[in-house]
Design an enzyme around this catalytic site. Sequence first.
Site, short mmCIF file in Angstrom:
data_model
loop_
_atom_site.label_atom_id
_atom_site.label_comp_id
_atom_site.label_asym_id
_atom_site.label_seq_id
_atom_site.Cartn_x
_atom_site.Cartn_y
_atom_site.Cartn_z
N ARG A 12 0.98 -1.12 0.03
CA ARG A 12 -0.11 0.07 0.10
C ARG A 12 0.69 1.23 -0.04
O ARG A 12 1.98 1.30 0.49
CB ARG A 12 -0.85 0.16 1.31
CG ARG A 12 -1.85 -1.12 1.32
CD ARG A 12 -2.92 -0.86 2.50
NE ARG A 12 -2.68 -0.84 3.55
CZ ARG A 12 -2.78 0.07 4.66
NH1 ARG A 12 -3.74 0.90 4.04
NH2 ARG A 12 -2.31 -0.08 5.51
N ASP A 88 -0.81 9.74 15.90
CA ASP A 88 -0.42 11.07 16.26
C ASP A 88 -1.50 11.54 17.40
O ASP A 88 -2.67 11.10 17.56
CB ASP A 88 -0.81 11.90 14.96
CG ASP A 88 0.13 11.86 13.73
OD1 ASP A 88 0.93 10.96 13.91
OD2 ASP A 88 -0.15 12.43 12.74
N TYR A 147 6.62 9.65 16.35
CA TYR A 147 6.85 9.14 14.90
C TYR A 147 8.37 10.05 14.68
O TYR A 147 9.07 9.56 14.21
CB TYR A 147 5.79 9.81 14.01
CG TYR A 147 5.86 9.58 12.51
CD1 TYR A 147 5.41 8.36 12.19
CD2 TYR A 147 6.47 10.50 11.74
CE1 TYR A 147 5.37 8.10 10.72
CE2 TYR A 147 6.50 10.23 10.28
CZ TYR A 147 6.01 9.28 9.83
OH TYR A 147 5.99 9.02 8.52
N PRO A 177 10.93 11.39 2.73
CA PRO A 177 9.65 11.96 2.14
C PRO A 177 9.09 13.19 2.74
O PRO A 177 9.20 13.05 4.11
CB PRO A 177 8.73 10.72 1.88
CG PRO A 177 9.50 9.57 2.27
CD PRO A 177 10.55 10.00 3.05
N TYR A 179 5.34 15.51 2.71
CA TYR A 179 4.09 14.92 2.78
C TYR A 179 3.66 14.34 1.14
O TYR A 179 3.49 15.18 0.34
CB TYR A 179 3.11 16.04 3.06
CG TYR A 179 3.22 16.31 4.53
CD1 TYR A 179 2.14 15.90 5.50
CD2 TYR A 179 4.20 17.02 5.14
CE1 TYR A 179 2.07 16.25 6.89
CE2 TYR A 179 4.07 17.08 6.54
CZ TYR A 179 3.28 16.63 7.38
OH TYR A 179 3.50 16.54 8.69
N1 CAA Z 1 1.15 21.67 11.28
C1 CAA Z 1 0.59 22.78 11.87
N2 CAA Z 1 -0.11 22.96 12.68
C2 CAA Z 1 -0.86 21.80 12.97
C3 CAA Z 1 -0.50 20.35 12.62
C4 CAA Z 1 0.38 20.48 11.74
N3 CAA Z 1 0.85 19.42 11.31
N4 CAA Z 1 -1.30 19.47 13.25
C5 CAA Z 1 -2.06 20.08 14.37
N5 CAA Z 1 -1.89 21.39 14.17
C6 CAA Z 1 -2.52 22.53 15.07
C7 CAA Z 1 -4.15 22.45 14.61
O1 CAA Z 1 -4.41 23.45 13.30
C8 CAA Z 1 -4.78 23.21 15.89
O2 CAA Z 1 -4.40 24.55 15.69
P1 CAA Z 1 -5.68 25.50 16.06
O3 CAA Z 1 -5.97 25.13 17.59
O4 CAA Z 1 -5.11 26.88 16.08
O5 CAA Z 1 -6.78 25.18 15.13
C9 CAA Z 1 -3.78 22.80 16.94
O6 CAA Z 1 -2.35 22.18 16.22
C10 CAA Z 1 -4.55 21.62 17.64
O7 CAA Z 1 -4.79 20.56 16.74
P2 CAA Z 1 -6.18 19.91 16.98
O8 CAA Z 1 -7.12 20.81 17.10
O9 CAA Z 1 -6.48 18.99 15.75
O10 CAA Z 1 -5.79 18.96 18.11
P3 CAA Z 1 -6.38 17.43 18.59
O11 CAA Z 1 -5.78 17.17 19.83
O12 CAA Z 1 -7.62 17.17 18.22
O13 CAA Z 1 -5.59 16.85 17.43
C11 CAA Z 1 -3.45 15.69 16.20
C12 CAA Z 1 -4.15 16.72 17.30
C13 CAA Z 1 -3.90 14.50 16.38
C14 CAA Z 1 -2.02 16.12 16.20
C15 CAA Z 1 -4.15 16.36 14.68
O14 CAA Z 1 -4.08 17.66 14.92
C16 CAA Z 1 -3.38 15.80 13.89
O15 CAA Z 1 -3.47 14.67 13.35
N6 CAA Z 1 -2.49 16.63 12.97
C17 CAA Z 1 -1.50 16.07 12.02
C18 CAA Z 1 -0.20 15.90 12.77
C19 CAA Z 1 0.63 15.43 11.31
O16 CAA Z 1 1.16 16.56 10.60
N7 CAA Z 1 0.81 14.14 11.13
C20 CAA Z 1 1.59 13.92 9.91
C21 CAA Z 1 1.05 12.77 9.47
S1 CAA Z 1 1.54 12.22 7.89
C22 CAA Z 1 3.12 11.63 8.27
O17 CAA Z 1 3.48 11.34 9.40
C23 CAA Z 1 3.78 11.06 6.76
C24 CAA Z 1 5.24 11.93 6.97
O18 CAA Z 1 6.00 11.29 7.26
C25 CAA Z 1 5.29 13.14 6.58
#
Ligand code: CAA
Length: 241
Positions: A12, A88, A147, A177, A179
């Site tokens: 995948r 996360d 992570y 990589p 995003y």
């Molecule tokens: N970049 C910038 N700001 C971010 C962020 C990010 N990646 N993730 C969260 N935030 C911010 C949100 O926008 C929010 O800001 P506001 O309060 O100003 O709106 C604040 O952080 C809190 O976020 P949530 O309201 O979503 O809080 P939560 O507790 O409900 O969830 C979380 C937190 C689970 C971390 C969720 O925000 C999330 O999944 N964020 C993405 C995190 C991320 O970037 N993961 C990467 C996954 S992809 C990957 O891992 C592949 C790779 O190698 C690149």
Amino acid sequence: MSRVAVVTGGTRGIGAAISLALKSAGYRVAANYAGNDEAAQAFHAETGIPVFKWDVSSYEACSEGLARIEAELGPIEVLINNAGITRDAMFHKMTPQQWHEVINTNLTGLFNMTHQVWAGMRERSFGRIVNISSINGQKGQMGQANYSAAKAGDLGFTKALAQEGAAKNITVNAICPGYIGTEMVLAIPEKVLNERIIPQIPVGRLGTPDEVARCVVFLVSDDAGFITGSTLSANGGQLFV
Ligand code: CAA
């Protein structure tokens, strides 16, 4: 005889693109997967690439799985440590389970896999290992203390092993990589992805799995024999290191 390549998490996302690209480049590919039987069977039916189920966070399971592959395909000369998961959560909400699951798969999984093919590569004086790390291992990412720690660890692992493997013609490299448009990234809340992440990518879009797969094909080729211990970033200009 073409070389045997194993791709973890190879049915995948980025891993599927890597498996396919290696097959197209003439390798005999075995794709490992951990859980999603339906996706793995569909991938096998579509590509003809054999799939092998086990969890890379278990040393014993890696040992048994790799023995099955060697019995069917022959000695493993190329290993792509791609399998990875996210759990996360902001750190104040992160549970020990979320921490350990990610470390066990994304960091210890590399030990579990690589340790088992290392002796054979040393004996045959040839090996190619590519570890799929992440931009978030280079820069850190809020919501990903687990992570980011694991992926940064993958880079240290790569550099240490590159030194050990060099005299035996084993190269060990990492790809970071940014995003990429996979299920993992598309699972990020849409608002966060659109308002916080994509605007930080200068090329203005997510990457594609193929754009990572082509980096792998190069790093495992004979042309890349002088490249070891390196980190190749594929992140649309989001971070220069
Ligand atoms: N970049 C910038 N700001 C971010 C962020 C990010 N990646 N993730 C969260 N935030 C911010 C949100 O926008 C929010 O800001 P506001 O309060 O100003 O709106 C604040 O952080 C809190 O976020 P949530 O309201 O979503 O809080 P939560 O507790 O409900 O969830 C979380 C937190 C689970 C971390 C969720 O925000 C999330 O999944 N964020 C993405 C995190 C991320 O970037 N993961 C990467 C996954 S992809 C990957 O891992 C592949 C790779 O190698 C690149």
